[in-house]
Write a protein that holds these residues in place. Structure first.
Motif, PDB file in Angstrom:
ATOM      1  N   ARG A  35       0.895  -1.126  -0.043  1.00 37.73           N
ATOM      2  CA  ARG A  35       0.078   0.039  -0.107  1.00 37.73           C
ATOM      3  C   ARG A  35       0.961   1.074  -0.034  1.00 37.73           C
ATOM      4  NH1 ARG A  35      -2.770   1.076   5.286  1.00 37.73           N
ATOM      5  NH2 ARG A  35      -1.069   2.336   5.662  1.00 37.73           N
ATOM      6  N   GLN A  38      -0.376   7.780  -2.553  1.00 33.21           N
ATOM      7  CA  GLN A  38      -0.058   8.386  -3.858  1.00 33.21           C
ATOM      8  C   GLN A  38      -0.051  10.134  -3.583  1.00 33.21           C
ATOM      9  OE1 GLN A  38      -2.273   6.497  -6.871  1.00 33.21           O
ATOM     10  NE2 GLN A  38      -0.471   5.580  -7.647  1.00 33.21           N
ATOM     11  N   LYS A  42      -5.416   9.922  -1.888  1.00 39.72           N
ATOM     12  CA  LYS A  42      -5.329   8.813  -2.772  1.00 39.72           C
ATOM     13  C   LYS A  42      -4.265   7.804  -2.224  1.00 39.72           C
ATOM     14  CE  LYS A  42      -6.819  11.076  -7.051  1.00 39.72           C
ATOM     15  NZ  LYS A  42      -6.498  11.650  -8.457  1.00 39.72           N
ATOM     16  N   GLU A  43      -4.622   6.606  -2.467  1.00 42.97           N
ATOM     17  CA  GLU A  43      -3.927   5.374  -1.984  1.00 42.97           C
ATOM     18  C   GLU A  43      -3.863   4.319  -3.181  1.00 42.97           C
ATOM     19  OE1 GLU A  43      -4.350   5.097   2.756  1.00 42.97           O
ATOM     20  OE2 GLU A  43      -5.625   4.080   1.769  1.00 42.97           O
ATOM     21  N   HIS A  44      -2.776   3.543  -3.285  1.00 42.00           N
ATOM     22  CA  HIS A  44      -2.576   2.639  -4.480  1.00 42.00           C
ATOM     23  C   HIS A  44      -2.108   1.330  -3.742  1.00 42.00           C
ATOM     24  CE1 HIS A  44      -1.870   0.915  -8.234  1.00 42.00           C
ATOM     25  NE2 HIS A  44      -0.409   0.634  -8.105  1.00 42.00           N
ATOM     26  N   GLN A  46      -1.022  -2.731  -4.597  1.00 48.97           N
ATOM     27  CA  GLN A  46      -0.715  -3.648  -5.544  1.00 48.97           C
ATOM     28  C   GLN A  46      -0.623  -5.135  -5.061  1.00 48.97           C
ATOM     29  OE1 GLN A  46       2.937  -1.721  -7.008  1.00 48.97           O
ATOM     30  NE2 GLN A  46       1.951  -1.923  -8.902  1.00 48.97           N
ATOM     31  N   GLN A  57      -4.513  -4.651  -8.877  1.00 51.56           N
ATOM     32  CA  GLN A  57      -4.487  -3.350  -8.171  1.00 51.56           C
ATOM     33  C   GLN A  57      -5.461  -2.680  -7.732  1.00 51.56           C
ATOM     34  OE1 GLN A  57      -1.226  -1.246 -11.226  1.00 51.56           O
ATOM     35  NE2 GLN A  57      -2.690  -2.297 -12.251  1.00 51.56           N
ATOM     36  N   ASP A  59      -7.114   1.204  -6.592  1.00 52.49           N
ATOM     37  CA  ASP A  59      -6.738   2.717  -6.450  1.00 52.49           C
ATOM     38  C   ASP A  59      -7.837   3.202  -5.903  1.00 52.49           C
ATOM     39  OD1 ASP A  59      -4.182   3.486  -7.715  1.00 52.49           O
ATOM     40  OD2 ASP A  59      -4.909   1.885  -9.368  1.00 52.49           O
ATOM     41  N   ARG A  69     -13.225   2.672  -4.430  1.00 55.12           N
ATOM     42  CA  ARG A  69     -11.862   2.154  -4.635  1.00 55.12           C
ATOM     43  C   ARG A  69     -12.170   1.005  -5.826  1.00 55.12           C
ATOM     44  NH1 ARG A  69      -7.775   3.254  -1.003  1.00 55.12           N
ATOM     45  NH2 ARG A  69      -8.696   3.990   1.086  1.00 55.12           N
TER      46      ARG A  69
END
Length: 206
Positions: A35, A38, A42-44, A46, A57, A59, A69
């Protein structure tokens, strides 16, 4: 909510497919989930297999009302969309297949079990049980999070995912908004569903 761990989902047990059969494997899967923030809002996420191959993924917004999300495959195809409904003491998420908002594409809902608790937990209701009375038993239960260094998902009293979840903590990564999780998904269990629950529990905790 299970009081004790009595069993674990094993090879040969019925398939638990919530998102799609394509995410169910006949063997245990150890997944690495990262985690990264960004930006402030915002979080991303994978998700990788043990060989380092990107599987999923996610987002979305970290703050705001009616957040969503989106889970995609490595090619960017939308698998599901998670939407948080309003801002309340007990968070609620609705999860639809693809980018849909339509009732017929609802996969499941997740409700925070308690507004006040030392550990984040959510009760999960499949689409076919979404309109039953609130007192009815949930289909799945998930609990844990980053600070608890644990994450477990149960179907009734059977553990289906989360055994051995760990994270590597380092102040440098923490300050940069980076976190790592290792999640074990038991055989015949939909790992896209499990990752969606992990994101919700992690989100609720944070």
């Amino acid at each position: 909510m299970p009081k004790n761990k009595k069993t674990e989902w094993q090879v040969g047990d019925p398939t638990i497919s919530v998102v799609s059969d394509q995410f169910c494997n006949p063997y245990p899967m150890d997944l690495m989930v990262t985690r990264k923030n960004q930006s402030f809002s915002k979080e991303h996420y994978q998700v990788f297999d043990p060989s380092g191959n990107l599987l999923l993924q996610i987002d979305g917004q970290a703050w705001g009302i009616n957040r969503k999300r989106v889970m995609t495959d490595p090619a960017g195809f939308t698998i599901l969309t998670m939407r948080q409904k309003g801002m309340a003491l007990k968070n609620k998420w609705e999860v639809h297949g693809g980018e849909s908002k339509e009732r017929e594409d609802l996969l499941f809902t997740a409700h925070q079990s308690s507004a006040v608790s030392l550990k984040t937990s959510v009760d999960v209701f499949l689409a076919e049980n979404n309109n039953v009375k609130k007192s009815s038993t949930c289909d799945f239960h998930a609990s844990g999070g980053y600070s608890n260094i644990s994450f477990k998902v149960f179907k009734s009293d059977a553990l289906i995912a989360g055994v051995g979840v760990t994270h590597k903590f380092a102040w440098g990564s923490f300050c940069k908004g980076k976190c790592n999780f290792r999640v074990r998904v038991n055989p015949e269990v939909d790992y896209a569903f499990i990752i969606a629950l992990l994101v919700m529990v992690d989100d609720n905790e944070n």
